[in-house]
Design an enzyme around this catalytic site. Structure first.
Site, PDB file in Angstrom:
ATOM      1  N   CYS A  45      -2.262  -5.063 -10.048  1.00  0.00           N
ATOM      2  CA  CYS A  45      -1.382  -5.558  -8.990  1.00  0.00           C
ATOM      3  C   CYS A  45      -0.101  -6.175  -9.532  1.00  0.00           C
ATOM      4  CB  CYS A  45      -2.126  -6.576  -8.134  1.00  0.00           C
ATOM      5  SG  CYS A  45      -3.720  -5.959  -7.519  1.00  0.00           S
TER       6      CYS A  45
ATOM      7  N   ASN B 277      -4.119  -5.058   0.888  1.00  0.00           N
ATOM      8  CA  ASN B 277      -3.761  -5.154  -0.536  1.00  0.00           C
ATOM      9  C   ASN B 277      -3.458  -3.749  -1.054  1.00  0.00           C
ATOM     10  OD1 ASN B 277      -3.804  -5.318  -3.356  1.00  0.00           O
ATOM     11  ND2 ASN B 277      -5.476  -6.798  -3.412  1.00  0.00           N
TER      12      ASN B 277
ATOM     13  N   HIS C 142       2.490 -10.861  -4.507  1.00  0.00           N
ATOM     14  CA  HIS C 142       1.532  -9.778  -4.290  1.00  0.00           C
ATOM     15  C   HIS C 142       0.674 -10.113  -3.080  1.00  0.00           C
ATOM     16  CE1 HIS C 142      -1.668  -6.978  -4.637  1.00  0.00           C
ATOM     17  NE2 HIS C 142      -2.539  -7.858  -5.091  1.00  0.00           N
TER      18      HIS C 142
END
Length: 319
Positions: free
Chosen positions: A109, A276, A246
């Protein structure tokens, strides 16, 4: 470094929490109260490559950089369509950027931040001048859809930015890794299986996550990284207009805001609509706030990524 243009792409198929509740033991209330996520985009006809190409073309159109002037392509992904060729090379072929050097980065990520830092390092050597930076994922193909604790968190999509060496927007950058804790978020690759070591029937591996460990890592590491990069850039936290983090979990973002002593209004989100999307979440969020007219010349923003590896990265940019 200067960001010349951004772009993003999401699959057409939108899957709500209520949709998931029809096929597994979960509910909108259970997912949304724990994560802030209400829906996500899931690839059906799209691929990691097609989403990356769409985002890249939008960024290039806005940047007004010709394909022939593009000399570097870096794709951040953990879910490319092929082990090889790389996603960056697939995008290079699709857009006809014959003069570019193309390769992938796998930093989970944090990938987009790592790609941005890599482009900046190349710029400082004078080797490259115009780069296409992408974060693209189809995480839905890496999920065990019977594991309700994990599969409900993730979505698919791509974000891209065209950056140039002709500028000084980047005021600071920090990166880090904690490989000793890396197994908190993992997905196995192919096991050794050859003439001399037989593994028998092979099956696909899926994403496994120790959610509590990842949460503790994020709420501790992200504020520290942001504090470090602000000190490096000599910018007070109060001078930051937006923090583009993020998009993993709303509780993590709220915890970071509290630790930094900053209001949630400075932390725009897309996770409620996208979930996500690993390396793609930061560039998609950057594209959205730009297209919504939220960033003006002279504004200072922080971008920060954290995730598999375990890795983290943060930067300060003055628009």
């Amino acid at each position: 470094m200067k960001i010349l243009g951004t772009g993003s792409a999401l699959p057409k198929k939108v899957v709500s929490n209520d949709d998931l509740a029809l096929v597994m033991d979960t509910s909108d209330e259970w997912i949304s109260t724990r994560t802030g996520i209400r829906k996500r985009h899931i690839a059906v006809e799209e691929t990691t490559t097609s989403l990356a190409v769409e985002a890249a073309k939008k960024a290039l159109d806005e940047a007004k950089v010709s394909i022939d002037e593009l000399d570097l392509i870096i794709a951040a992904t953990v879910s490319s369509d092929y082990i090889y060729p790389t996603l960056a090379c697939e995008v290079q072929a699709a857009i006809g950027a014959k003069n570019a050097t193309a390769f992938d980065i796998s930093a989970g990520c944090s990938g987009f931040l790592f790609a941005l830092s890599t482009a900046d390092a190349y710029f400082r050597t004078g080797r490259f001048h115009n780069a296409l930076i992408m974060g693209a994922e189809t995480l839905s193909k890496m999920m065990d859809w019977s594991d309700r604790s994990t599969c409900v968190l993730f979505g698919d999509g791509a974000g891209a930015a065209v950056v140039s060496a002709e500028g000084n927007q980047l005021l600071g950058m920090v990166q880090g890794s904690d490989g000793a804790s890396g197994m908190a978020l993992k997905c196995d690759n192919r096991p050794v299986n050859n003439l001399y070591h037989q593994m028998g029937t092979q099956t696909y591996s899926y994403t496994e996550m120790d959610g509590r460990a990842v949460y503790k890592f994020a709420v501790r590491t992200v504020p520290n990284a942001i504090g470090e990069v602000l000190e490096q850039a000599k910018v007070p936290v109060e001078d930051i207009k937006y923090f583009l983090l993020h998009q993993a979990n709303l509780r993590i973002i709220e915890s970071v805001a509290k630790r930094l002593g900053q209001p949630m209004e400075k932390f725009p989100t897309i996770l409620e609509d996208c979930g996500n999307i690993s390396a793609a979440s930061v560039p998609i969020l950057l594209d959205k706030v730009r297209k919504d007219g939220m960033i003006n010349q002279g504004d200072k923003i922080v971008m920060a990524g954290f995730g598999a590896g375990l890795t983290w990265g943060a930067c300060v940019i003055e628009w």
